[in-house]
Design a protein around this motif. Structure first.
Motif, PDB file in Angstrom:
ATOM      1  N   SER A 235     -32.488  -5.273  11.315  1.00  0.00           N
ATOM      2  CA  SER A 235     -31.975  -4.477  12.434  1.00  0.00           C
ATOM      3  C   SER A 235     -32.832  -4.742  13.655  1.00  0.00           C
ATOM      4  CB  SER A 235     -32.051  -2.980  12.079  1.00  0.00           C
ATOM      5  OG  SER A 235     -31.672  -2.190  13.176  1.00  0.00           O
ATOM      6  N   ARG A 236     -32.330  -4.370  14.812  1.00  0.00           N
ATOM      7  CA  ARG A 236     -33.197  -4.295  15.991  1.00  0.00           C
ATOM      8  C   ARG A 236     -33.881  -2.935  15.954  1.00  0.00           C
ATOM      9  NH1 ARG A 236     -32.890  -7.904  20.192  1.00  0.00           N
ATOM     10  NH2 ARG A 236     -33.968  -6.375  21.468  1.00  0.00           N
ATOM     11  N   LEU A 237     -35.114  -2.894  16.406  1.00  0.00           N
ATOM     12  CA  LEU A 237     -35.879  -1.638  16.361  1.00  0.00           C
ATOM     13  C   LEU A 237     -35.165  -0.508  17.090  1.00  0.00           C
ATOM     14  CD1 LEU A 237     -39.233  -3.411  16.982  1.00  0.00           C
ATOM     15  CD2 LEU A 237     -38.871  -1.760  15.134  1.00  0.00           C
ATOM     16  N   GLU A 238     -34.611  -0.860  18.269  1.00  0.00           N
ATOM     17  CA  GLU A 238     -33.989   0.169  19.109  1.00  0.00           C
ATOM     18  C   GLU A 238     -32.786   0.784  18.397  1.00  0.00           C
ATOM     19  OE1 GLU A 238     -34.714  -3.010  19.704  1.00  0.00           O
ATOM     20  OE2 GLU A 238     -34.681  -3.487  21.832  1.00  0.00           O
TER      21      GLU A 238
ATOM     22  N   ARG B 194     -47.748  -6.509  14.813  1.00  0.00           N
ATOM     23  CA  ARG B 194     -48.611  -7.619  15.209  1.00  0.00           C
ATOM     24  C   ARG B 194     -47.745  -8.682  15.860  1.00  0.00           C
ATOM     25  NH1 ARG B 194     -51.842 -11.965  11.394  1.00  0.00           N
ATOM     26  NH2 ARG B 194     -49.728 -12.730  11.056  1.00  0.00           N
ATOM     27  N   ALA B 195     -48.241  -9.224  16.969  1.00  0.00           N
ATOM     28  CA  ALA B 195     -47.599 -10.362  17.642  1.00  0.00           C
ATOM     29  C   ALA B 195     -46.134 -10.083  17.974  1.00  0.00           C
ATOM     30  CB  ALA B 195     -47.714 -11.621  16.771  1.00  0.00           C
ATOM     31  N   LEU B 196     -45.845  -8.914  18.477  1.00  0.00           N
ATOM     32  CA  LEU B 196     -44.445  -8.567  18.758  1.00  0.00           C
ATOM     33  C   LEU B 196     -44.160  -8.501  20.256  1.00  0.00           C
ATOM     34  CD1 LEU B 196     -41.600  -7.619  17.929  1.00  0.00           C
ATOM     35  CD2 LEU B 196     -42.530  -5.333  17.601  1.00  0.00           C
TER      36      LEU B 196
ATOM     37  N   PRO C 124     -48.049  -7.526   9.378  1.00  0.00           N
ATOM     38  CA  PRO C 124     -49.055  -7.115   8.402  1.00  0.00           C
ATOM     39  C   PRO C 124     -48.534  -6.177   7.308  1.00  0.00           C
ATOM     40  CG  PRO C 124     -49.250  -5.739  10.344  1.00  0.00           C
ATOM     41  CD  PRO C 124     -48.122  -6.701  10.618  1.00  0.00           C
TER      42      PRO C 124
ATOM     43  N   GLY D 238     -41.066  -5.766  13.427  1.00  0.00           N
ATOM     44  CA  GLY D 238     -41.073  -7.221  13.632  1.00  0.00           C
ATOM     45  C   GLY D 238     -41.955  -7.898  12.608  1.00  0.00           C
ATOM     46  N   THR D 239     -41.610  -7.733  11.340  1.00  0.00           N
ATOM     47  CA  THR D 239     -42.498  -8.120  10.233  1.00  0.00           C
ATOM     48  C   THR D 239     -42.575  -9.624  10.006  1.00  0.00           C
ATOM     49  OG1 THR D 239     -43.046  -7.508   7.956  1.00  0.00           O
ATOM     50  CG2 THR D 239     -40.722  -7.974   8.390  1.00  0.00           C
ATOM     51  N   GLY D 240     -41.587 -10.405  10.458  1.00  0.00           N
ATOM     52  CA  GLY D 240     -41.600 -11.860  10.213  1.00  0.00           C
ATOM     53  C   GLY D 240     -41.601 -12.135   8.712  1.00  0.00           C
TER      54      GLY D 240
ATOM     55  N   VAL E 219     -34.215 -10.757  12.645  1.00  0.00           N
ATOM     56  CA  VAL E 219     -33.703 -12.064  12.198  1.00  0.00           C
ATOM     57  C   VAL E 219     -33.368 -12.007  10.703  1.00  0.00           C
ATOM     58  CG1 VAL E 219     -34.258 -14.514  11.935  1.00  0.00           C
ATOM     59  CG2 VAL E 219     -34.947 -13.303  14.009  1.00  0.00           C
TER      60      VAL E 219
HETATM   61  C1  LIG Z   1     -44.019 -13.453  16.602  1.00  0.00           C
HETATM   62  S1  LIG Z   1     -43.176 -12.751  15.270  1.00  0.00           S
HETATM   63  C2  LIG Z   1     -44.470 -11.889  14.449  1.00  0.00           C
HETATM   64  C3  LIG Z   1     -44.199 -11.718  12.993  1.00  0.00           C
HETATM   65  C4  LIG Z   1     -45.280 -10.944  12.205  1.00  0.00           C
HETATM   66  N1  LIG Z   1     -45.427  -9.592  12.698  1.00  0.00           N
HETATM   67  C5  LIG Z   1     -46.610 -11.668  12.233  1.00  0.00           C
HETATM   68  O1  LIG Z   1     -47.531 -11.196  12.884  1.00  0.00           O
HETATM   69  O2  LIG Z   1     -46.724 -12.742  11.594  1.00  0.00           O
HETATM   70  C6  LIG Z   1     -42.256 -11.386  16.007  1.00  0.00           C
HETATM   71  C7  LIG Z   1     -41.135 -10.915  15.113  1.00  0.00           C
HETATM   72  O3  LIG Z   1     -40.542  -9.756  15.685  1.00  0.00           O
HETATM   73  C8  LIG Z   1     -39.128  -9.832  15.556  1.00  0.00           C
HETATM   74  N2  LIG Z   1     -38.555  -9.019  16.650  1.00  0.00           N
HETATM   75  C9  LIG Z   1     -38.663  -9.233  17.993  1.00  0.00           C
HETATM   76  N3  LIG Z   1     -38.030  -8.273  18.691  1.00  0.00           N
HETATM   77  C10 LIG Z   1     -37.489  -7.418  17.768  1.00  0.00           C
HETATM   78  C11 LIG Z   1     -36.687  -6.227  17.860  1.00  0.00           C
HETATM   79  N4  LIG Z   1     -36.332  -5.720  19.046  1.00  0.00           N
HETATM   80  N5  LIG Z   1     -36.322  -5.613  16.710  1.00  0.00           N
HETATM   81  C12 LIG Z   1     -36.696  -6.117  15.506  1.00  0.00           C
HETATM   82  N6  LIG Z   1     -37.436  -7.246  15.363  1.00  0.00           N
HETATM   83  C13 LIG Z   1     -37.832  -7.885  16.471  1.00  0.00           C
HETATM   84  C14 LIG Z   1     -38.821 -11.322  15.626  1.00  0.00           C
HETATM   85  O4  LIG Z   1     -37.624 -11.651  14.978  1.00  0.00           O
HETATM   86  C15 LIG Z   1     -40.038 -11.951  14.940  1.00  0.00           C
HETATM   87  O5  LIG Z   1     -39.816 -12.164  13.573  1.00  0.00           O
END
Ligand SMILES: C[S@@+](CC[C@H](N)C(=O)[O-])C[C@H]1O[C@@H](n2cnc3c(N)ncnc32)[C@H](O)[C@@H]1O
Length: 249
Positions: A139-142, A158-160, A97, A91-93, A115
């Motif tokens: 991709s989705r992690l799963e 972070r923040a996931l 990090p 979930g790197t956004g 996304v």
């Molecule tokens: C709140 S943001 C945090 C982004 C970054 N890690 C940060 O700390 O700035 C969470 C991110 O996780 C991604 N995410 C959430 N669930 C996910 C999943 N199941 N698989 C992949 N990405 C996912 C979202 O699209 C979003 O970009």
């Protein structure tokens, strides 16, 4: 080769670099000026791209030095404890990090997000910074876990999500002895206990827990580290969405 946008050339990059150097020094982090400059160039690209797509709530450069770059690099001492091998940012956004950690650790890295437009932006940053050995994945992690079992010696997030969900996401990716490093705000005792129970089912064990106050009163950071120590007692990954909808603990 892609040129950096003119906003980067206009910004007083020297002043920001000095601020970043002193933040890292105060935190006891050893990072070269070239690496810090690269982290700074990434941040400037993120702030610029944020005008077009929503990547971050943090728009003040001074705050972002702490909340994006320093906060990412605070995980470096934990990443350095993992054995040689690849790093995954779940979930790197905009690349946090994972991207600063890639720049400084030099580990081959995967930056994954569900996304597409965020992953596309991260690919642009990688191209503009001419970085090698780092790959954005949409991709989705799963889903990604099914074809990438045991391929990472270190996984960060972070923040996931909550700790039990994070531990479940991370487990299938880790090689034996690999580390999962979670950056959280202030998890309560319940979340920590649920994280430990989920870790037990996923063949992981919590090995570290540290807390810091971020500089300038910008918040609190808790780092929780788990180690992969055994085979999970359940089949992982579960179906997409299940970890969040129905956590293990
Ligand atoms: C709140 S943001 C945090 C982004 C970054 N890690 C940060 O700390 O700035 C969470 C991110 O996780 C991604 N995410 C959430 N669930 C996910 C999943 N199941 N698989 C992949 N990405 C996912 C979202 O699209 C979003 O970009």
């Amino acid at each position: 080769m892609t040129e950096l946008p003119s906003c980067i050339l206009d910004t007083d990059s020297n002043d920001l670099l000095h601020q970043l150097q002193s933040l890292c020094l105060d935190a006891g982090l050893t990072v070269s000026d070239d690496q810090l400059q690269m982290c700074l160039d990434h941040l400037l690209l993120v702030i610029e791209k944020n005008k077009v797509i929503n990547l971050t709530r943090i728009t003040s450069l001074e705050d972002a030095l702490v909340l994006h770059i320093l906060d990412s690099l605070l995980l470096l001492p934990y990443v350095d404890r993992a054995s040689h091998g690849c790093l995954l940012d779940m979930g790197t956004g905009a690349g946090y990090p994972g991207l600063p950690l890639h720049i400084v650790s030099g580990r081959s890295s995967t930056l994954l997000d569900s996304v597409g437009k965020k992953v596309h932006a991260v690919q642009e940053f990688i191209d503009q910074l001419h970085l090698k050995d780092v790959r954005p994945v949409h991709s989705r992690l799963e889903d990604y876990a099914r074809d990438h079992r045991s391929q990472y010696s270190v996984v960060v997030a972070r923040a996931l999500s909550s700790l039990p969900v994070l531990v479940e996401y991370a487990a299938p990716f880790l090689s034996h002895g690999g580390l999962f490093i979670a950056a959280k705000a202030r998890p309560d005792l319940d979340e920590l206990c649920s994280g430990d129970q989920a870790a037990d089912m996923c063949g992981m064990r919590r090995i570290d827990f540290d807390e810091f106050d971020l500089p300038y009163g910008l918040g609190h950071r808790t780092v929780v580290v788990y180690k992969s120590v055994a085979q999970p007692s359940i089949k992982l990954p579960r179906q997409s969405g299940t970890a969040k909808r129905s956590p293990l603990a």
